[in-house]
Design a protein around this motif. Structure first.
Motif, PDB file in Angstrom:
ATOM      1  N   ASP A 263     -35.898  29.116  27.838  1.00  0.00           N
ATOM      2  CA  ASP A 263     -36.373  28.071  26.931  1.00  0.00           C
ATOM      3  C   ASP A 263     -35.797  26.707  27.262  1.00  0.00           C
ATOM      4  O   ASP A 263     -35.868  25.791  26.461  1.00  0.00           O
ATOM      5  N   SER A 264     -35.198  26.559  28.427  1.00  0.00           N
ATOM      6  CA  SER A 264     -34.506  25.327  28.764  1.00  0.00           C
ATOM      7  C   SER A 264     -35.271  24.509  29.786  1.00  0.00           C
ATOM      8  O   SER A 264     -35.746  25.045  30.775  1.00  0.00           O
ATOM      9  N   GLY A 265     -35.345  23.220  29.539  1.00  0.00           N
ATOM     10  CA  GLY A 265     -35.819  22.294  30.551  1.00  0.00           C
ATOM     11  C   GLY A 265     -34.606  21.713  31.248  1.00  0.00           C
ATOM     12  O   GLY A 265     -33.463  22.087  30.971  1.00  0.00           O
ATOM     13  N   LEU A 266     -34.831  20.807  32.134  1.00  0.00           N
ATOM     14  CA  LEU A 266     -33.727  20.147  32.824  1.00  0.00           C
ATOM     15  C   LEU A 266     -33.133  19.081  31.914  1.00  0.00           C
ATOM     16  O   LEU A 266     -33.856  18.342  31.248  1.00  0.00           O
ATOM     17  N   MET A 267     -31.819  18.992  31.890  1.00  0.00           N
ATOM     18  CA  MET A 267     -31.142  18.022  31.033  1.00  0.00           C
ATOM     19  C   MET A 267     -31.423  16.612  31.538  1.00  0.00           C
ATOM     20  O   MET A 267     -31.350  16.343  32.742  1.00  0.00           O
ATOM     21  N   SER A 268     -31.748  15.737  30.602  1.00  0.00           N
ATOM     22  CA  SER A 268     -32.052  14.354  30.948  1.00  0.00           C
ATOM     23  C   SER A 268     -31.707  13.449  29.783  1.00  0.00           C
ATOM     24  O   SER A 268     -31.397  13.911  28.683  1.00  0.00           O
ATOM     25  N   ALA A 269     -31.788  12.169  30.035  1.00  0.00           N
ATOM     26  CA  ALA A 269     -31.587  11.147  29.005  1.00  0.00           C
ATOM     27  C   ALA A 269     -32.663  10.091  29.198  1.00  0.00           C
ATOM     28  O   ALA A 269     -33.190   9.918  30.298  1.00  0.00           O
TER      29      ALA A 269
END
Length: 139
Positions: free
Chosen positions: A41-47
């Motif tokens: 359920d995880s996408g790539l971490m971003s800001a």
């Protein structure tokens, strides 16, 4: 030369932009997953900053650990994917709704580098500095 050395050379004023981008594209980067330990359920971490989606990427586990520490989250598990820099900009950036780039080693004051959504880094169709054919009136 490896990516961290190219970043250091560029920041010192003696680097070559072409070599820097080449090393970035060839580097295997560690990209943390946004949703924690459930990778499915995880996408790539971003800001999101300055109108750009920035994907976090790290040159090694130590750089990722410094990021976790800076966020006050060093005690939790940090699942990540190992991804070529080229894959990030050629395959991931085009999937983002809006401009996207890659922020490498963001917790390292003297060793971080942004790879923005510009020609020569991301595909021209997703570069903010390239006029699209539709915007230019070409059909």
């Amino acid at each position: 030369m490896e990516l961290t050395a190219e970043i250091a050379a560029y920041r010192a004023g003696s680097g070559d932009p072409g070599r820097l981008v080449g090393e970035f594209r060839r580097a295997v980067l560690l990209v943390p997953l946004a949703g924690g330990s459930d990778e499915a359920d995880s996408g790539l971490m971003s800001a999101f900053s300055g109108g750009i989606r920035w994907f976090y990427a790290f040159t090694d586990e130590e750089a990722l650990a410094r990021f976790a520490e800076a966020r006050g989250e060093a005690r939790r598990e940090w699942p990540y994917l190992a991804v070529l820099g080229a894959r990030l900009v050629d395959a991931v950036v085009p999937e983002v709704d809006g401009p996207a780039g890659v922020a490498v080693n963001v917790a390292d004051a003297d060793g971080s580098m942004l790879f923005p959504p510009v020609a020569g880094i991301v595909p021209d169709a997703y570069a903010v500095d390239v006029e699209s054919e539709s915007a230019a009136g070409v059909a």
